[in-house]
Write an enzyme that holds these catalytic residues in place. Structure first.
Site, PDB file in Angstrom:
ATOM      1  N   LYS A  48       0.833  -1.203   0.000  1.00 14.18           N
ATOM      2  CA  LYS A  48       0.000   0.000   0.000  1.00 14.18           C
ATOM      3  C   LYS A  48       0.872   1.260   0.000  1.00 14.18           C
ATOM      4  O   LYS A  48       0.602   2.214  -0.736  1.00 14.18           O
ATOM      5  CB  LYS A  48      -0.951  -0.010   1.214  1.00 14.18           C
ATOM      6  CG  LYS A  48      -2.057  -1.055   1.096  1.00 14.18           C
ATOM      7  CD  LYS A  48      -2.893  -1.231   2.362  1.00 14.18           C
ATOM      8  CE  LYS A  48      -3.898  -2.375   2.160  1.00 14.18           C
ATOM      9  NZ  LYS A  48      -4.759  -2.634   3.317  1.00 14.18           N
ATOM     10  N   GLN A  92      -4.885  -1.493   9.820  1.00 17.74           N
ATOM     11  CA  GLN A  92      -4.852  -2.804   9.176  1.00 17.74           C
ATOM     12  C   GLN A  92      -5.508  -3.844  10.080  1.00 17.74           C
ATOM     13  O   GLN A  92      -5.224  -3.915  11.282  1.00 17.74           O
ATOM     14  CB  GLN A  92      -3.396  -3.184   8.845  1.00 17.74           C
ATOM     15  CG  GLN A  92      -3.245  -4.421   7.987  1.00 17.74           C
ATOM     16  CD  GLN A  92      -3.782  -4.269   6.561  1.00 17.74           C
ATOM     17  OE1 GLN A  92      -3.844  -3.173   6.024  1.00 17.74           O
ATOM     18  NE2 GLN A  92      -4.178  -5.364   5.958  1.00 17.74           N
ATOM     19  N   ASP A 115     -10.935   3.125   4.404  1.00 19.01           N
ATOM     20  CA  ASP A 115     -11.342   1.726   4.257  1.00 19.01           C
ATOM     21  C   ASP A 115     -12.856   1.592   4.162  1.00 19.01           C
ATOM     22  O   ASP A 115     -13.366   0.499   3.909  1.00 19.01           O
ATOM     23  CB  ASP A 115     -10.860   0.913   5.464  1.00 19.01           C
ATOM     24  CG  ASP A 115      -9.686   0.023   5.123  1.00 19.01           C
ATOM     25  OD1 ASP A 115      -9.530  -0.299   3.940  1.00 19.01           O
ATOM     26  OD2 ASP A 115      -8.948  -0.348   6.046  1.00 19.01           O
TER      27      ASP A 115
HETATM   28  N1  GUN Z   1      -7.157  -6.769   6.063  1.00 16.47           N
HETATM   29  C1  GUN Z   1      -7.353  -7.426   4.906  1.00 16.47           C
HETATM   30  N2  GUN Z   1      -7.775  -6.571   3.951  1.00 16.47           N
HETATM   31  C2  GUN Z   1      -7.849  -5.350   4.522  1.00 16.47           C
HETATM   32  C3  GUN Z   1      -8.226  -4.062   4.043  1.00 16.47           C
HETATM   33  O1  GUN Z   1      -8.601  -3.859   2.895  1.00 16.47           O
HETATM   34  N3  GUN Z   1      -8.163  -3.073   4.954  1.00 16.47           N
HETATM   35  C4  GUN Z   1      -7.780  -3.278   6.237  1.00 16.47           C
HETATM   36  N4  GUN Z   1      -7.760  -2.231   7.058  1.00 16.47           N
HETATM   37  N5  GUN Z   1      -7.428  -4.449   6.715  1.00 16.47           N
HETATM   38  C5  GUN Z   1      -7.463  -5.480   5.853  1.00 16.47           C
END
Ligand code: GUN
Length: 281
Positions: A48, A92, A115
């Site tokens: 990311k 995350q 998100d």
């Molecule tokens: N864990 C797995 N996919 C994601 C995501 O798209 N965002 C977040 N914050 N955690 C994740």
């Protein structure tokens, strides 16, 4: 369906928007938080930040130890919420055991929630108003659009009911006039369901293939959101080689939905920045 290719197109557009925001005096700024040392989380976050760099989005990561208290994490979110330089906040998931994930998500101010997990954003989506929408389902829709897969009037079957994937995707497809069925571990006769699908989305993530050729309607579209590491190799839910002979469209793993999730996170960061400065995108 080539997720890398389509993600590249999305990132090009994001880079143009970054330049427009800079003309308005805003350098979009994404802050991520990782709690603990989950290896998969660390690798997702690395990807990311790299992607943010590529499009000119400034980003910073906070890595907190697994024994951080709920209060400390919430205090950090409070600071990021009020810091006017921060446009996007991502925690995350999953958090280590002991955290109240729901309370953490609700602590993020909705207009920085890149998100799209805050109940305000999830509620808007469910009510048919799409603003900050989770990256994975948004990415699936972009793939379907790019390859001109008809959604209106189609029968969509999703195997997943999480807040990150299944529920928001069901709402996005419903908003586009698909007839949507959401399946899960207690769904009876799952293959009876999947065989009716014009669009089949699987996000299970187990070591054995969930979707084999006999589960798929001929010429349908199969989207693989599953991600498992087997013998050191990344693999999805779908037996790609065999299902590829039956389906009209199919996404590979890796190189399918994964890059789209990241591209949509970047797009959400631009959207959040624009909302914050009152700019139309
Ligand atoms: N864990 C797995 N996919 C994601 C995501 O798209 N965002 C977040 N914050 N955690 C994740």
């Amino acid at each position: 369906m080539d997720g890398k290719l389509v993600a590249g197109e999305v990132k090009k557009q994001v880079a143009v928007h970054v330049q427009q925001l800079e003309k308005h005096g805003t350098v979009p700024f994404l802050v991520t938080i990782q709690v603990g040392d989950d290896a998969a989380s660390a690798s997702y976050l690395k990807a990311k930040h790299k992607a943010a760099d590529e499009v000119g989005i400034r980003s910073e990561s906070h890595h907190l130890p697994a024994d951080t208290s709920q209060d400390k994490l919430e205090a950090l979110l409070g600071q990021l919420n009020t810091n006017p330089k921060v446009n996007g906040i991502l925690v995350q998931l999953p958090l280590p055991p002991g955290f109240n994930e729901e309370r953490v998500i609700e602590r993020i101010i909705p207009y920085k929630d890149v998100d799209g997990l805050h109940p305000i954003n999830a509620g808007k989506l469910a009510a048919g108003h799409e603003e900050l929408v989770p990256g994975t389902p948004k990415g699936v829709i972009k793939l379907l659009n790019y390859y001109k897969v008809p959604v209106a009037g189609s029968r969509a079957v999703i195997i997943n009911r999480s807040n990150l994937v299944g529920r928001p995707l069901a709402n996005l497809l419903l908003n586009r006039d698909a007839t949507v069925t959401v399946c899960h571990s207690k769904t009876p006769n799952l293959s009876g369901m999947t065989r009716t699908a014009d669009i089949l989305v699987s996000a299970v993530g187990k070591e054995v293939f969930q979707i084999r050729a006999e589960h798929v309607k001929p010429n349908s579209t199969v989207v693989d959101v599953g991600l498992t590491r087997v013998d050191g190799k990344l693999r999805g839910d779908v037996d790609f080689e065999k299902v590829n002979r039956v389906a009209g469209y199919i996404t590979p793993v890796p190189g399918g939905v994964g890059p789209m999730t990241i591209a949509c996170l970047l797009e959400n960061t631009i959207l959040a920045s624009s909302i914050q400065i009152g700019l139309k995108v």
